[in-house]
Design a protein around this motif. Structure first.
Motif, PDB file in Angstrom:
ATOM      1  N   TRP A 282       0.812  -1.301  -0.019  1.00 40.17           N
ATOM      2  CA  TRP A 282      -0.134   0.079  -0.013  1.00 40.17           C
ATOM      3  C   TRP A 282       0.760   1.148  -0.066  1.00 40.17           C
ATOM      4  CZ3 TRP A 282      -5.271  -0.166  -0.486  1.00 40.17           C
ATOM      5  CH2 TRP A 282      -5.940  -1.348  -0.543  1.00 40.17           C
ATOM      6  N   VAL A 283       0.233   2.311  -0.911  1.00 45.69           N
ATOM      7  CA  VAL A 283       0.901   3.641  -0.798  1.00 45.69           C
ATOM      8  C   VAL A 283      -0.090   4.606  -0.617  1.00 45.69           C
ATOM      9  CG1 VAL A 283       3.422   2.492  -2.171  1.00 45.69           C
ATOM     10  CG2 VAL A 283       1.338   3.658  -3.339  1.00 45.69           C
ATOM     11  N   ASP A 284       0.494   5.825  -0.690  1.00 41.04           N
ATOM     12  CA  ASP A 284      -0.589   7.044  -0.374  1.00 41.04           C
ATOM     13  C   ASP A 284      -0.715   7.783  -1.666  1.00 41.04           C
ATOM     14  OD1 ASP A 284      -1.196   6.272   2.438  1.00 41.04           O
ATOM     15  OD2 ASP A 284       0.758   7.539   2.930  1.00 41.04           O
ATOM     16  N   SER A 285       0.032   7.380  -2.786  1.00 43.53           N
ATOM     17  CA  SER A 285       0.126   8.440  -3.976  1.00 43.53           C
ATOM     18  C   SER A 285       0.691   7.656  -5.048  1.00 43.53           C
ATOM     19  CB  SER A 285       0.717   9.606  -3.752  1.00 43.53           C
ATOM     20  OG  SER A 285       2.148   9.574  -3.547  1.00 43.53           O
ATOM     21  N   VAL A 286       0.292   8.093  -6.423  1.00 43.14           N
ATOM     22  CA  VAL A 286       0.988   7.540  -7.395  1.00 43.14           C
ATOM     23  C   VAL A 286       2.399   7.817  -7.326  1.00 43.14           C
ATOM     24  CG1 VAL A 286       0.992   7.519 -10.068  1.00 43.14           C
ATOM     25  CG2 VAL A 286      -1.141   7.597  -8.794  1.00 43.14           C
ATOM     26  N   ALA A 287       2.863   8.790  -6.908  1.00 46.17           N
ATOM     27  CA  ALA A 287       4.228   9.313  -6.848  1.00 46.17           C
ATOM     28  C   ALA A 287       4.961   8.426  -5.961  1.00 46.17           C
ATOM     29  CB  ALA A 287       4.359  10.820  -6.503  1.00 46.17           C
ATOM     30  N   GLU A 288       4.413   8.085  -5.000  1.00 48.13           N
ATOM     31  CA  GLU A 288       5.038   7.015  -4.090  1.00 48.13           C
ATOM     32  C   GLU A 288       5.175   5.697  -4.750  1.00 48.13           C
ATOM     33  OE1 GLU A 288       4.636   4.970   0.575  1.00 48.13           O
ATOM     34  OE2 GLU A 288       3.199   6.828  -0.102  1.00 48.13           O
ATOM     35  N   ALA A 289       4.108   5.372  -5.288  1.00 45.81           N
ATOM     36  CA  ALA A 289       4.182   4.008  -6.215  1.00 45.81           C
ATOM     37  C   ALA A 289       5.272   4.082  -7.174  1.00 45.81           C
ATOM     38  CB  ALA A 289       2.656   3.709  -6.796  1.00 45.81           C
ATOM     39  N   ALA A 290       5.541   5.066  -7.676  1.00 47.05           N
ATOM     40  CA  ALA A 290       6.678   5.312  -8.608  1.00 47.05           C
ATOM     41  C   ALA A 290       7.999   5.003  -7.985  1.00 47.05           C
ATOM     42  CB  ALA A 290       6.528   6.686  -9.379  1.00 47.05           C
ATOM     43  N   ARG A 291       8.099   5.372  -6.846  1.00 46.56           N
ATOM     44  CA  ARG A 291       9.287   5.258  -5.957  1.00 46.56           C
ATOM     45  C   ARG A 291       9.643   3.989  -5.385  1.00 46.56           C
ATOM     46  NH1 ARG A 291       7.497  10.307  -3.928  1.00 46.56           N
ATOM     47  NH2 ARG A 291       7.005   9.468  -2.059  1.00 46.56           N
TER      48      ARG A 291
ATOM     49  N   VAL B 255       1.550  -6.485  -5.944  1.00 45.15           N
ATOM     50  CA  VAL B 255       0.728  -5.412  -6.517  1.00 45.15           C
ATOM     51  C   VAL B 255       1.092  -4.181  -5.405  1.00 45.15           C
ATOM     52  CG1 VAL B 255      -1.661  -4.734  -6.749  1.00 45.15           C
ATOM     53  CG2 VAL B 255      -1.021  -6.979  -7.059  1.00 45.15           C
ATOM     54  N   VAL B 256       1.291  -2.976  -6.297  1.00 46.23           N
ATOM     55  CA  VAL B 256       1.409  -1.896  -5.615  1.00 46.23           C
ATOM     56  C   VAL B 256      -0.020  -0.989  -5.339  1.00 46.23           C
ATOM     57  CG1 VAL B 256       2.457   0.403  -5.139  1.00 46.23           C
ATOM     58  CG2 VAL B 256       3.938  -1.568  -5.954  1.00 46.23           C
ATOM     59  N   ILE B 257      -0.446  -0.728  -4.527  1.00 44.15           N
ATOM     60  CA  ILE B 257      -1.918  -0.041  -4.401  1.00 44.15           C
ATOM     61  C   ILE B 257      -1.863   1.489  -3.644  1.00 44.15           C
ATOM     62  CG2 ILE B 257      -4.332  -0.633  -3.769  1.00 44.15           C
ATOM     63  CD1 ILE B 257      -4.244  -3.328  -4.210  1.00 44.15           C
ATOM     64  N   VAL B 258      -2.636   2.125  -4.555  1.00 45.79           N
ATOM     65  CA  VAL B 258      -2.675   3.393  -4.022  1.00 45.79           C
ATOM     66  C   VAL B 258      -3.837   3.519  -3.266  1.00 45.79           C
ATOM     67  CG1 VAL B 258      -2.827   5.832  -4.472  1.00 45.79           C
ATOM     68  CG2 VAL B 258      -1.255   4.581  -6.132  1.00 45.79           C
ATOM     69  N   ARG B 259      -3.917   4.127  -1.948  1.00 44.97           N
ATOM     70  CA  ARG B 259      -4.867   4.156  -1.035  1.00 44.97           C
ATOM     71  C   ARG B 259      -5.876   5.319  -1.505  1.00 44.97           C
ATOM     72  NH1 ARG B 259      -0.710   3.829   2.624  1.00 44.97           N
ATOM     73  NH2 ARG B 259      -0.861   1.932   3.771  1.00 44.97           N
ATOM     74  N   ARG B 260      -7.022   5.206  -1.270  1.00 45.74           N
ATOM     75  CA  ARG B 260      -8.131   6.323  -1.637  1.00 45.74           C
ATOM     76  C   ARG B 260      -7.783   7.618  -0.745  1.00 45.74           C
ATOM     77  NH1 ARG B 260     -13.930   3.193  -1.599  1.00 45.74           N
ATOM     78  NH2 ARG B 260     -13.324   1.830  -3.220  1.00 45.74           N
ATOM     79  N   PRO B 261      -8.177   8.725  -1.553  1.00 46.50           N
ATOM     80  CA  PRO B 261      -8.068   9.933  -0.601  1.00 46.50           C
ATOM     81  C   PRO B 261      -9.231   9.975   0.373  1.00 46.50           C
ATOM     82  CG  PRO B 261      -8.852  10.272  -3.129  1.00 46.50           C
ATOM     83  CD  PRO B 261      -8.532   8.862  -2.780  1.00 46.50           C
ATOM     84  N   PRO B 262      -8.972  10.594   1.422  1.00 45.24           N
ATOM     85  CA  PRO B 262      -9.926  10.852   2.401  1.00 45.24           C
ATOM     86  C   PRO B 262     -11.432  11.455   1.965  1.00 45.24           C
ATOM     87  CG  PRO B 262      -8.191  12.191   3.033  1.00 45.24           C
ATOM     88  CD  PRO B 262      -7.694  11.389   1.874  1.00 45.24           C
ATOM     89  N   LEU B 263     -12.227  11.273   2.304  1.00 40.71           N
ATOM     90  CA  LEU B 263     -13.673  12.091   2.063  1.00 40.71           C
ATOM     91  C   LEU B 263     -13.428  13.301   2.954  1.00 40.71           C
ATOM     92  CD1 LEU B 263     -16.246   9.210   1.734  1.00 40.71           C
ATOM     93  CD2 LEU B 263     -15.374  10.676  -0.242  1.00 40.71           C
TER      94      LEU B 263
END
Length: 238
Positions: free
Chosen positions: A106-115, A207-215
């Motif tokens: 799990w990661v918090d953003s696509v940018a973090e996934a890229a890293r 699988v690298v999965i980006v978490r959803r942004p908070p509501l």
């Protein structure tokens, strides 16, 4: 009149089950799947544009059935409807959860996934607008898109133009064909786009999965079309 902020399968179903609905699509795809009934396409022009549109069209309630990652639209709609005392609810399908055999990161953003790519040959399913985050990397990438992406893009990129939904067999065949070693995706949730996760599990690839942004704070939520229909009917009765 009910405004459905759409672009998802749930939004199309909702438009088919309710009378007096206007569906709004962002317009990022030139040939979108249109829901039944009235449809508008394109942005509102920010909070003030949305406010004037809601008031001039005498909207009684708003259902946000956008993609879970359409955070800006959701935040704008939540703010404007609260200020104008227009009932507002967010329809969000449940997110995904790993099962036995899954190797999820799990990661918090696509940018973090890229890293944090765990392999050389990567299947990107984060959307064509996110390819810029991977543009400076030397990995080999496969991206699937309804329409051709625009630069900046990774220099080692294979694009497959296709529109889902896809079966597990489709995803297995694609990953085999291109020798995929890792999958990057967003936590879209639901069954319509989950086949790739099942295929990754079968192939034992990470699988690298980006978490959803908070509501936004304080918004009401429902998790199914049926619940959204009940919410709208409750507003009508009130």
């Amino acid at each position: 009149m009910i405004l459905v902020l759409g672009g998802t399968g749930e939004a199309r179903r909702l438009a088919s089950e309710l009378p007096d609905v206007i569906s709004s699509l962002a317009g990022r795809v030139r040939t979108p799947r249109l829901p039944p009934g009235q449809v508008r396409v394109g942005g509102f022009g920010g909070p003030e544009g949305l406010r004037q549109w809601l008031l001039s069209n005498k909207i009684d309630a708003v259902v946000d059935a956008t993609h879970p990652f359409a955070a800006r639209m959701t935040a704008t709609a939540a703010k404007v409807t609260a200020e104008e005392s227009i009932p507002f609810v967010v329809l969000r399908r449940p997110g995904w959860a790993p099962g036995p055999g899954d190797d999820w990161h799990w990661v918090d953003s696509v940018a973090e996934a890229a890293r944090n790519l765990p392999a050389e040959r990567v299947f990107l399913t984060t959307g064509r607008e996110e390819l810029a985050e991977f543009a400076d990397l030397g990995n080999w990438f496969l991206a699937r898109s309804v329409e051709p992406p625009e630069p900046p893009m990774p220099r080692r990129l294979q694009v497959v133009l296709d529109r889902g939904p896809f079966t597990v067999e489709d995803e297995l065949a694609l990953m085999h064909e291109y020798g995929i070693q890792a999958l990057v995706t967003k936590d879209s949730g639901g069954d319509m786009t989950a086949a790739k996760l099942t295929a990754a599990r079968a192939l034992k690839i990470p699988v690298v999965i980006v978490r959803r942004p908070p509501l936004p704070d304080g918004v009401s939520t429902v998790s199914s079309v049926e619940e959204a229909v009940s919410w709208v009917r409750g507003i009508a009765e009130a």
